[in-house]
Design an enzyme around this catalytic site. Structure first.
Site, PDB file in Angstrom:
ATOM      1  N   TRP A 131       0.848  -1.194   0.000  1.00 14.96           N
ATOM      2  CA  TRP A 131       0.000   0.000   0.000  1.00 14.96           C
ATOM      3  C   TRP A 131       0.879   1.239   0.000  1.00 14.96           C
ATOM      4  O   TRP A 131       1.868   1.322   0.741  1.00 14.96           O
ATOM      5  CB  TRP A 131      -0.911  -0.031   1.225  1.00 14.96           C
ATOM      6  CG  TRP A 131      -1.823   1.150   1.374  1.00 14.96           C
ATOM      7  CD1 TRP A 131      -2.593   1.708   0.399  1.00 14.96           C
ATOM      8  CD2 TRP A 131      -2.065   1.906   2.563  1.00 14.96           C
ATOM      9  NE1 TRP A 131      -3.298   2.780   0.913  1.00 14.96           N
ATOM     10  CE2 TRP A 131      -2.992   2.916   2.237  1.00 14.96           C
ATOM     11  CE3 TRP A 131      -1.583   1.823   3.867  1.00 14.96           C
ATOM     12  CZ2 TRP A 131      -3.447   3.841   3.170  1.00 14.96           C
ATOM     13  CZ3 TRP A 131      -2.032   2.740   4.799  1.00 14.96           C
ATOM     14  CH2 TRP A 131      -2.965   3.739   4.455  1.00 14.96           C
ATOM     15  N   ASP A 212      -1.683  -5.569   9.271  1.00 15.30           N
ATOM     16  CA  ASP A 212      -2.621  -4.594   8.723  1.00 15.30           C
ATOM     17  C   ASP A 212      -3.839  -5.391   8.251  1.00 15.30           C
ATOM     18  O   ASP A 212      -3.771  -6.104   7.253  1.00 15.30           O
ATOM     19  CB  ASP A 212      -1.977  -3.840   7.561  1.00 15.30           C
ATOM     20  CG  ASP A 212      -2.858  -2.713   7.025  1.00 15.30           C
ATOM     21  OD1 ASP A 212      -4.017  -2.591   7.466  1.00 15.30           O
ATOM     22  OD2 ASP A 212      -2.390  -1.952   6.149  1.00 15.30           O
ATOM     23  N   LYS A 247     -13.637  -0.910   4.813  1.00 13.41           N
ATOM     24  CA  LYS A 247     -14.121  -1.782   3.744  1.00 13.41           C
ATOM     25  C   LYS A 247     -15.171  -2.771   4.241  1.00 13.41           C
ATOM     26  O   LYS A 247     -16.229  -2.926   3.636  1.00 13.41           O
ATOM     27  CB  LYS A 247     -12.953  -2.543   3.114  1.00 13.41           C
ATOM     28  CG  LYS A 247     -12.247  -1.813   1.990  1.00 13.41           C
ATOM     29  CD  LYS A 247     -11.392  -0.672   2.484  1.00 13.41           C
ATOM     30  CE  LYS A 247     -10.608  -0.023   1.357  1.00 13.41           C
ATOM     31  NZ  LYS A 247      -9.752   1.079   1.859  1.00 13.41           N
TER      32      LYS A 247
END
Length: 396
Positions: A131, A212, A247
């Site tokens: 990311w 993460d 999300k």
């Protein structure tokens, strides 16, 4: 009186490319344009809807919430307790756990970075590509960053052997950043054996894993997406987890997340959370309350939770259907891209040059960052073939 020259002396910063893409896409008048850039889930109509479970929770809060007072730097205890049960399961890998609510998963990563940076000798190991914000977050607190290749774009495979070799050569006390599931930007998944090998090396070398966890439930299922992470946590002495609700609950703008600490002694975890809260106090002071209250209201009520699980499953199945179609369509141009079908989550990484990514935007209205990362959930199943036809000739 002398004028200060602070602002004039600043270095001009490059704008974030993904944020630029939002503006460029919005300004594009072409009817056939396609947004594959910004990492938000979209349904078949191209919308990012508010989940029914979220609407129900908000209605419940509207009826029952009696105050908008601060919730304290540690956050909402009910949110932290219920989210931990959902993410880690009833047993929590048999370890004590403590957490603090944060402004999104990014806030959780930043607090974790602050804690890790207290040891100036420590290095954090990050697989690339990753990311885009990961390295910037850890560099901003002065952490040493080591990298290794995690993914080969040409073959669309995870480079597990390179990862394991790097971890074997890491120094005791070093941290390693791991994505729990649905890897951003590659979509590459790890097998059960891969996770067992990672767990064994981390435990043997005395490394500190930082997970993460941003997409749980969008890969193979809520329990399945956490299985690898939990196998590592069970094997090690201490671990850290940054959780995002953006999300999985479609709460993007509510900035809802948490940082959790695992260890063998509750007293040590309480000290760790106290340090996280101290850093939070000098940064944003108190976390935003609304998103956390929504998540707690969903997870505390069996009916609302079941509605959420059903909706999350629908999202996952839609992503899987798009991946199947994309594997067939893109595989006609590059056989290796048939691997998109076995990847997981919202993202895949195409072998395309920055120049060709820009040409696709200009000539065909297809928007993706220069890296070639695409949000597969930005396509409708019925449009996958035509999108692939436009992208195919530009692949490397």
């Amino acid at each position: 009186m002398n004028k200060t020259a602070l602002f004039d002396s600043l270095t001009e910063q490059k704008p974030d490319q993904l944020l630029e893409l939002i503006a460029k896409f919005a300004a594009d008048p072409r009817s056939g344009k396609v947004d594959l850039g910004v990492g938000v889930y979209r349904d078949e109509t191209g919308r990012t809807p508010v989940m029914k479970a979220v609407k129900a929770a908000e209605h419940y809060l509207w009826e029952t919430q009696e105050s908008k007072s601060y919730i304290g730097p540690e956050g909402d205890p009910a949110f932290l307790r219920m989210l931990a049960l959902e993410v880690f399961g009833e047993r929590h890998a048999g370890k004590p756990v403590a957490g603090i609510q944060t402004p999104g998963g990014t806030g959780a990563l930043r607090l974790a970075a602050e804690l890790l940076s207290l040891d100036k000798r420590r290095k954090i190991w990050i697989g690339t590509p990753t990311w885009v914000n990961h390295q910037a977050i850890f560099a901003s607190v002065g952490l040493q960053i080591g990298t290794y290749r995690f993914f080969d774009i040409g073959t669309q495979t995870a480079l597990v052997d390179e990862m394991l070799t790097t971890l074997r050569n890491a120094a005791p006390g070093d941290a390693v950043l791991l994505q729990a599931s649905c890897h951003n930007p590659t979509g590459a998944g790890l097998s059960r054996q891969n996770w067992q090998d990672i767990a064994a090396i981390i435990a043997d070398k005395g490394l500190l894993p930082l997970f993460d966890s941003a997409y749980q439930g969008l890969g193979h299922g809520l329990v399945e997406d956490a299985a690898g992470m939990m196998s590592v946590i069970e094997a090690v002495g201490e671990a850290m987890v940054a959780v995002s609700c953006s999300k999985s609950f479609s709460l993007y703008r509510e900035r809802t997340g948490a940082a959790y600490l695992f260890g063998d002694l509750q007293a040590s975890l309480n000290k760790g959370v106290g340090n996280l809260a101290s850093h939070a106090r000098t940064s944003y002071s108190m976390p935003p309350a609304h998103g956390a209250a929504i998540v707690a209201a969903i997870l505390q009520d069996p009916s609302r939770r079941q509605t959420w699980v059903d909706e999350l499953n629908e999202m996952r199945i839609r992503i899987t259907d798009i991946r199947r179609a994309a594997a067939e369509a893109f595989g006609q141009f590059r056989p290796e891209l048939a691997g998109i079908g076995s990847q997981e989550g919202m993202f895949s990484l195409l072998p395309i040059s920055p120049e060709n990514a820009r040409r696709l935007r200009a000539e065909h209205g297809i928007y993706m960052p220069d890296s070639g990362r695409i949000n597969v959930a930005g396509m409708r199943v019925e449009d996958v073939a035509s999108v692939a036809e436009r992208i195919g000739p530009y692949l490397a």
